[in-house]
Design a protein around this motif. Structure first.
Motif, PDB file in Angstrom:
ATOM      1  N   TRP A 168       0.724  -1.558   0.207  1.00 14.16           N
ATOM      2  CA  TRP A 168      -0.112   0.303   0.050  1.00 14.16           C
ATOM      3  C   TRP A 168       0.999   1.199  -0.480  1.00 14.16           C
ATOM      4  O   TRP A 168       2.087   1.062   0.276  1.00 14.16           O
ATOM      5  CB  TRP A 168      -1.099   0.040   0.949  1.00 14.16           C
ATOM      6  CG  TRP A 168      -1.601  -1.209   1.455  1.00 14.16           C
ATOM      7  CD1 TRP A 168      -2.501  -2.636   0.801  1.00 14.16           C
ATOM      8  CD2 TRP A 168      -1.997  -1.733   2.984  1.00 14.16           C
ATOM      9  NE1 TRP A 168      -2.620  -3.023   0.959  1.00 14.16           N
ATOM     10  CE2 TRP A 168      -2.525  -3.020   1.917  1.00 14.16           C
ATOM     11  CE3 TRP A 168      -0.801  -1.309   3.708  1.00 14.16           C
ATOM     12  CZ2 TRP A 168      -2.429  -4.425   3.411  1.00 14.16           C
ATOM     13  CZ3 TRP A 168      -1.142  -2.227   4.700  1.00 14.16           C
ATOM     14  CH2 TRP A 168      -2.343  -3.879   4.754  1.00 14.16           C
ATOM     15  N   ARG A 205       0.137   5.442   1.085  1.00 11.90           N
ATOM     16  CA  ARG A 205      -0.772   6.176   1.674  1.00 11.90           C
ATOM     17  C   ARG A 205      -0.360   7.699   2.037  1.00 11.90           C
ATOM     18  O   ARG A 205       0.755   7.680   2.232  1.00 11.90           O
ATOM     19  CB  ARG A 205      -1.305   5.771   3.145  1.00 11.90           C
ATOM     20  CG  ARG A 205      -1.513   6.849   3.661  1.00 11.90           C
ATOM     21  CD  ARG A 205      -2.023   6.119   5.703  1.00 11.90           C
ATOM     22  NE  ARG A 205      -0.732   6.141   5.965  1.00 11.90           N
ATOM     23  CZ  ARG A 205      -1.395   6.196   7.035  1.00 11.90           C
ATOM     24  NH1 ARG A 205      -3.097   6.497   7.648  1.00 11.90           N
ATOM     25  NH2 ARG A 205      -0.536   6.529   8.156  1.00 11.90           N
ATOM     26  N   LEU A 260      -4.049   4.191  -1.185  1.00  8.29           N
ATOM     27  CA  LEU A 260      -5.519   4.474   0.302  1.00  8.29           C
ATOM     28  C   LEU A 260      -5.396   5.298   0.041  1.00  8.29           C
ATOM     29  O   LEU A 260      -4.836   6.873  -0.423  1.00  8.29           O
ATOM     30  CB  LEU A 260      -4.390   3.825   1.531  1.00  8.29           C
ATOM     31  CG  LEU A 260      -4.245   2.308   1.791  1.00  8.29           C
ATOM     32  CD1 LEU A 260      -3.977   2.368   2.705  1.00  8.29           C
ATOM     33  CD2 LEU A 260      -4.739   1.476   1.604  1.00  8.29           C
ATOM     34  N   CYS A 276      -0.090  11.275   5.055  1.00 10.21           N
ATOM     35  CA  CYS A 276      -1.253  11.471   5.583  1.00 10.21           C
ATOM     36  C   CYS A 276      -0.537  12.614   6.334  1.00 10.21           C
ATOM     37  O   CYS A 276       0.351  12.745   6.274  1.00 10.21           O
ATOM     38  CB  CYS A 276      -0.572   9.641   6.979  1.00 10.21           C
ATOM     39  SG  CYS A 276       0.768   9.851   7.269  1.00 10.21           S
TER      40      CYS A 276
END
Length: 169
Positions: A80, A82, A164, A84
Motif C-alpha cells: 500500500w 498512503r 489508500l 497522511c
C-alpha cells in the motif's frame, strides 16, 4: 534506488512501514500515545523515515530492527501507499508512506533501539490475529488496517501497490 536527500526535504517525510506477519499470520503492531496526553493512544505498524541515502527497503528493515529488535525478516513487496498528515508532539507531520509485507518466525520483541521521542511515546508491541484486529475498539493506523489485512490474508498481496485514501487528522 535511493532517493536524492535534497528531493526528500522538499516534500512530505518519506516513510517505510512494515506489515510484519508471523507464521500464524498475526500482525505486529506498536502501541503509542501523544506525549503530552497519554490517554490519546493508538496502535500502528512499525516503520519510520528514510535516513540519508537509504532505500525504502533499507529503511523498512532498519526501522523494524530499531523498534522491535526483529532482524530475521523476509521483506516482500510494497502493499500500500498512503499520504497522511497529523499533529504529534507539538508539530504537524506530513508523510508519504509505503507499506511493505514482511514475514518472520522471530516473535519476541525488544525495543532497545527506540529514539528519544519513541521512548516517550511508545509503550509496547503486540501480535494481533486478523479477527482480533477486526473486533478492536482501539484506534489503529492506518484506519482501514483490519480490512486491509483481511483482504491480504484472503487474496494475497496485490499485483501492484494499492493507493489508500489520504488520512488527514
Amino acid at each position: 534506488m535511493p532517493a536524492d536527500p535534497a528531493a526528500r526535504a522538499a516534500g512530505p517525510r518519506q516513510v517505510s512501514r512494515v506489515i510484519l506477519l508471523d507464521p500464524a499470520d498475526r500482525i505486529l503492531l506498536l502501541h503509542g500515545f501523544e506525549p503530552a496526553d497519554p490517554a490519546d493512544d493508538w496502535w500502528f505498524t512499525p516503520g519510520g523515515g528514510l535516513e540519508g541515502t537509504e532505500s525504502r527497503e533499507q529503511a523498512a528493515l532498519r526501522e523494524l530492527a530499531e523498534e522491535t529488535g526483529i532482524t530475521d525478516v523476509l521483506l516482500g513487496p510494497v502493499l500500500w501507499h498512503r499520504y497522511c498528515s497529523f499533529p504529534f508532539d507539538g508539530r504537524r507531520w506530513e508523510q508519504d508512506e509505503w507499506y511493505f509485507l514482511a514475514r518472520t518466525a522471530q516473535t519476541e520483541t525488544a525495543m532497545g533501539g527506540l529514539t528519544e521521542l519513541e521512548r516517550r511515546s511508545v509503550t509496547g508491541a503486540r501480535w494481533w490475529t486478523s479477527e482480533e484486529l477486526l473486533a478492536a475498539r482501539e484506534t489503529v493506523y492506518p484506519t482501514r488496517l483490519a480490512e486491509l489485512l483481511k483482504t491480504l490474508l484472503d487474496d494475497g498481496p496485490p499485483a501492484a501497490p494499492v493507493v489508500l485514501a489520504p488520512e488527514i487528522v
